[in-house]
Design a protein around this motif. Structure first.
Motif, PDB file in Angstrom:
ATOM      1  N   ALA A 110      -7.731  19.264  -5.359  1.00 54.21           N
ATOM      2  CA  ALA A 110      -7.273  20.630  -4.443  1.00 54.21           C
ATOM      3  C   ALA A 110      -7.835  21.571  -4.710  1.00 54.21           C
ATOM      4  CB  ALA A 110      -5.732  20.706  -4.459  1.00 54.21           C
ATOM      5  N   ARG A 111      -7.782  21.277  -6.594  1.00 54.84           N
ATOM      6  CA  ARG A 111      -8.294  22.519  -7.341  1.00 54.84           C
ATOM      7  C   ARG A 111     -10.021  22.501  -6.761  1.00 54.84           C
ATOM      8  NH1 ARG A 111      -5.089  20.885 -10.935  1.00 54.84           N
ATOM      9  NH2 ARG A 111      -6.191  18.943 -11.283  1.00 54.84           N
ATOM     10  N   MET A 112     -10.955  22.049  -6.842  1.00 49.27           N
ATOM     11  CA  MET A 112     -12.685  21.733  -5.980  1.00 49.27           C
ATOM     12  C   MET A 112     -11.974  22.286  -4.807  1.00 49.27           C
ATOM     13  SD  MET A 112     -14.138  17.962  -7.259  1.00 49.27           S
ATOM     14  CE  MET A 112     -13.019  17.285  -7.679  1.00 49.27           C
ATOM     15  N   ALA A 113     -10.793  22.039  -3.892  1.00 51.48           N
ATOM     16  CA  ALA A 113     -11.196  22.322  -2.912  1.00 51.48           C
ATOM     17  C   ALA A 113     -11.699  24.443  -2.251  1.00 51.48           C
ATOM     18  CB  ALA A 113     -10.066  22.295  -1.672  1.00 51.48           C
ATOM     19  N   ASP A 114     -10.651  24.380  -3.262  1.00 52.81           N
ATOM     20  CA  ASP A 114     -10.637  26.355  -4.056  1.00 52.81           C
ATOM     21  C   ASP A 114     -11.994  27.043  -3.370  1.00 52.81           C
ATOM     22  OD1 ASP A 114      -7.794  26.115  -3.162  1.00 52.81           O
ATOM     23  OD2 ASP A 114      -7.371  26.353  -5.801  1.00 52.81           O
ATOM     24  N   CYS A 115     -13.072  26.239  -4.342  1.00 52.02           N
ATOM     25  CA  CYS A 115     -14.214  27.360  -3.467  1.00 52.02           C
ATOM     26  C   CYS A 115     -15.039  26.157  -3.302  1.00 52.02           C
ATOM     27  CB  CYS A 115     -14.863  26.470  -5.472  1.00 52.02           C
ATOM     28  SG  CYS A 115     -15.080  24.952  -5.411  1.00 52.02           S
ATOM     29  N   LEU A 116     -14.719  25.655  -2.237  1.00 55.57           N
ATOM     30  CA  LEU A 116     -15.309  25.366  -0.654  1.00 55.57           C
ATOM     31  C   LEU A 116     -14.378  25.382   0.662  1.00 55.57           C
ATOM     32  CD1 LEU A 116     -15.777  21.228  -1.202  1.00 55.57           C
ATOM     33  CD2 LEU A 116     -17.626  22.748  -0.965  1.00 55.57           C
ATOM     34  N   GLU A 117     -14.958  26.884   1.082  1.00 55.56           N
ATOM     35  CA  GLU A 117     -14.921  26.922   2.347  1.00 55.56           C
ATOM     36  C   GLU A 117     -16.135  27.690   3.335  1.00 55.56           C
ATOM     37  OE1 GLU A 117     -14.471  32.158   4.248  1.00 55.56           O
ATOM     38  OE2 GLU A 117     -13.968  31.236   2.030  1.00 55.56           O
ATOM     39  N   LYS A 118     -15.304  26.873   4.415  1.00 54.72           N
ATOM     40  CA  LYS A 118     -16.145  26.209   5.737  1.00 54.72           C
ATOM     41  C   LYS A 118     -16.905  27.395   5.899  1.00 54.72           C
ATOM     42  CE  LYS A 118     -15.734  24.001  10.461  1.00 54.72           C
ATOM     43  NZ  LYS A 118     -14.869  23.887  11.383  1.00 54.72           N
ATOM     44  N   PRO A 119     -18.504  26.770   6.267  1.00 53.47           N
ATOM     45  CA  PRO A 119     -19.371  28.402   7.006  1.00 53.47           C
ATOM     46  C   PRO A 119     -18.983  28.787   8.065  1.00 53.47           C
ATOM     47  CG  PRO A 119     -20.575  26.285   6.039  1.00 53.47           C
ATOM     48  CD  PRO A 119     -19.575  25.834   5.897  1.00 53.47           C
ATOM     49  N   LEU A 120     -19.240  29.659   7.987  1.00 52.42           N
ATOM     50  CA  LEU A 120     -18.892  30.253   9.943  1.00 52.42           C
ATOM     51  C   LEU A 120     -19.210  29.718  10.676  1.00 52.42           C
ATOM     52  CD1 LEU A 120     -17.549  32.421  11.242  1.00 52.42           C
ATOM     53  CD2 LEU A 120     -20.000  34.105  10.700  1.00 52.42           C
ATOM     54  N   VAL A 132     -27.801  16.879  18.888  1.00 49.77           N
ATOM     55  CA  VAL A 132     -27.077  18.121  17.861  1.00 49.77           C
ATOM     56  C   VAL A 132     -26.247  19.126  18.098  1.00 49.77           C
ATOM     57  CG1 VAL A 132     -28.799  18.546  16.020  1.00 49.77           C
ATOM     58  CG2 VAL A 132     -29.223  16.651  17.205  1.00 49.77           C
ATOM     59  N   TYR A 133     -26.755  19.475  18.735  1.00 50.60           N
ATOM     60  CA  TYR A 133     -26.061  21.048  19.420  1.00 50.60           C
ATOM     61  C   TYR A 133     -25.287  20.761  19.155  1.00 50.60           C
ATOM     62  CZ  TYR A 133     -31.058  22.790  19.472  1.00 50.60           C
ATOM     63  OH  TYR A 133     -32.332  22.797  18.595  1.00 50.60           O
ATOM     64  N   GLY A 134     -25.049  19.387  20.843  1.00 52.05           N
ATOM     65  CA  GLY A 134     -23.239  19.244  21.000  1.00 52.05           C
ATOM     66  C   GLY A 134     -22.655  18.447  19.256  1.00 52.05           C
ATOM     67  N   SER A 135     -23.478  18.297  18.483  1.00 50.48           N
ATOM     68  CA  SER A 135     -22.444  17.909  17.316  1.00 50.48           C
ATOM     69  C   SER A 135     -21.805  19.199  16.503  1.00 50.48           C
ATOM     70  CB  SER A 135     -23.496  16.659  16.450  1.00 50.48           C
ATOM     71  OG  SER A 135     -23.063  15.440  16.874  1.00 50.48           O
ATOM     72  N   ILE A 136     -22.662  20.501  17.044  1.00 51.78           N
ATOM     73  CA  ILE A 136     -23.048  21.463  15.724  1.00 51.78           C
ATOM     74  C   ILE A 136     -21.555  21.938  16.624  1.00 51.78           C
ATOM     75  CG2 ILE A 136     -23.926  23.161  15.414  1.00 51.78           C
ATOM     76  CD1 ILE A 136     -26.447  21.965  14.987  1.00 51.78           C
ATOM     77  N   ARG A 137     -21.682  22.132  17.973  1.00 56.74           N
ATOM     78  CA  ARG A 137     -20.090  22.765  18.543  1.00 56.74           C
ATOM     79  C   ARG A 137     -19.734  22.767  18.620  1.00 56.74           C
ATOM     80  NH1 ARG A 137     -24.541  23.107  22.232  1.00 56.74           N
ATOM     81  NH2 ARG A 137     -23.852  21.142  23.929  1.00 56.74           N
ATOM     82  N   ASN A 138     -19.688  20.960  18.131  1.00 55.26           N
ATOM     83  CA  ASN A 138     -17.743  20.295  18.626  1.00 55.26           C
ATOM     84  C   ASN A 138     -17.450  19.999  16.759  1.00 55.26           C
ATOM     85  OD1 ASN A 138     -18.701  19.055  20.855  1.00 55.26           O
ATOM     86  ND2 ASN A 138     -18.856  16.979  19.775  1.00 55.26           N
ATOM     87  N   GLU A 139     -18.332  20.732  15.792  1.00 51.46           N
ATOM     88  CA  GLU A 139     -17.990  20.938  14.439  1.00 51.46           C
ATOM     89  C   GLU A 139     -17.205  21.761  14.519  1.00 51.46           C
ATOM     90  OE1 GLU A 139     -18.712  21.701   9.839  1.00 51.46           O
ATOM     91  OE2 GLU A 139     -20.838  21.106  11.804  1.00 51.46           O
ATOM     92  N   GLN A 140     -17.823  22.747  15.302  1.00 46.78           N
ATOM     93  CA  GLN A 140     -17.210  24.539  15.100  1.00 46.78           C
ATOM     94  C   GLN A 140     -15.910  24.559  15.997  1.00 46.78           C
ATOM     95  OE1 GLN A 140     -20.568  26.695  17.624  1.00 46.78           O
ATOM     96  NE2 GLN A 140     -21.488  26.826  15.612  1.00 46.78           N
ATOM     97  N   ALA A 141     -15.270  23.663  16.714  1.00 46.73           N
ATOM     98  CA  ALA A 141     -14.929  23.526  17.953  1.00 46.73           C
ATOM     99  C   ALA A 141     -13.582  22.549  16.803  1.00 46.73           C
ATOM    100  CB  ALA A 141     -14.800  22.843  19.181  1.00 46.73           C
ATOM    101  N   GLY A 142     -14.173  21.584  16.074  1.00 44.33           N
ATOM    102  CA  GLY A 142     -12.646  21.025  15.181  1.00 44.33           C
ATOM    103  C   GLY A 142     -12.576  19.782  15.168  1.00 44.33           C
ATOM    104  N   THR A 143     -13.726  19.053  16.471  1.00 51.28           N
ATOM    105  CA  THR A 143     -12.910  17.832  17.531  1.00 51.28           C
ATOM    106  C   THR A 143     -14.188  16.827  17.328  1.00 51.28           C
ATOM    107  OG1 THR A 143     -14.243  18.797  19.301  1.00 51.28           O
ATOM    108  CG2 THR A 143     -12.764  19.710  19.900  1.00 51.28           C
ATOM    109  N   ILE A 144     -15.232  17.027  16.295  1.00 52.02           N
ATOM    110  CA  ILE A 144     -16.096  16.449  15.935  1.00 52.02           C
ATOM    111  C   ILE A 144     -15.491  15.383  14.751  1.00 52.02           C
ATOM    112  CG2 ILE A 144     -16.650  17.464  13.512  1.00 52.02           C
ATOM    113  CD1 ILE A 144     -20.317  16.138  14.369  1.00 52.02           C
ATOM    114  N   SER A 145     -15.617  14.003  15.223  1.00 51.25           N
ATOM    115  CA  SER A 145     -15.079  12.732  14.291  1.00 51.25           C
ATOM    116  C   SER A 145     -15.528  12.862  13.201  1.00 51.25           C
ATOM    117  CB  SER A 145     -15.494  11.252  15.526  1.00 51.25           C
ATOM    118  OG  SER A 145     -16.843  10.803  15.577  1.00 51.25           O
ATOM    119  N   LEU A 146     -14.969  12.387  12.126  1.00 53.76           N
ATOM    120  CA  LEU A 146     -15.304  12.186  11.136  1.00 53.76           C
ATOM    121  C   LEU A 146     -16.840  11.084  11.232  1.00 53.76           C
ATOM    122  CD1 LEU A 146     -12.430  12.292   9.012  1.00 53.76           C
ATOM    123  CD2 LEU A 146     -13.405  13.946   8.568  1.00 53.76           C
TER     124      LEU A 146
END
Length: 153
Positions: free
Chosen positions: A19-29, A58-72
């Protein structure tokens, strides 16, 4: 100290540290894939070649990450192909794990104390009782010392 209590304390330490480390990790736009590509200068065709997929994939993976639907799993593969690694954690929205545990313990203690005080009032036994808030805090500390899985009910 029991083994389960030791494991709980170790897990609490790991989550609080994350949690302390996550404070400085903000998902890029544009998301982490695009940010890592930009930082390393890796193009989509090169990444596609490393992954054994098409550029559109690859572009689909980028879009899915942006949409929050990419799998881990997919995000991990992309990270490895770019020479990175995926790091993820579940951390408290605010504060520390202990604060979440105490908040739940207080909710449980409040229900118990209110029920007990109602019964005592019916029997006219409320004379000389400490304040409800004092009683709740004392009981919450006791409850929090129990196994947390027992009081999430």
């Amino acid at each position: 100290m029991s083994v389960s209590r030791v494991r709980q304390r170790q897990a609490t330490g790991k989550v609080n540290n994350a949690a302390r480390m996550a404070d400085c990790l903000e998902k890029p736009l544009g998301g982490w894939i695009a940010a890592f590509q930009e930082a390393t200068g890796m193009t989509a065709p090169v990444l596609a070649d490393r992954l054994g997929v098409t550029r559109n994939n690859v572009y689909g993976s980028i879009r899915n990450e942006q949409a929050g639907t990419i799998s881990l799993n997919r995000l991990d593969k992309v990270a490895k192909a770019m020479g990175g690694r995926l790091v993820y954690a579940i951390v408290p929205r605010e504060g520390l794990v202990e604060e979440i545990v105490m908040a739940q313990a207080r909710r449980r203690a409040r229900r118990i104390i209110q029920r007990t005080r109602a019964h005592m009032a019916l029997e006219q036994q409320t004379e000389g009782l400490r304040s409800q808030e004092e009683m709740i805090e004392e009981l919450a500390r006791e409850i929090a010392g129990e196994r947390p899985s027992d009081f999430w009910k």
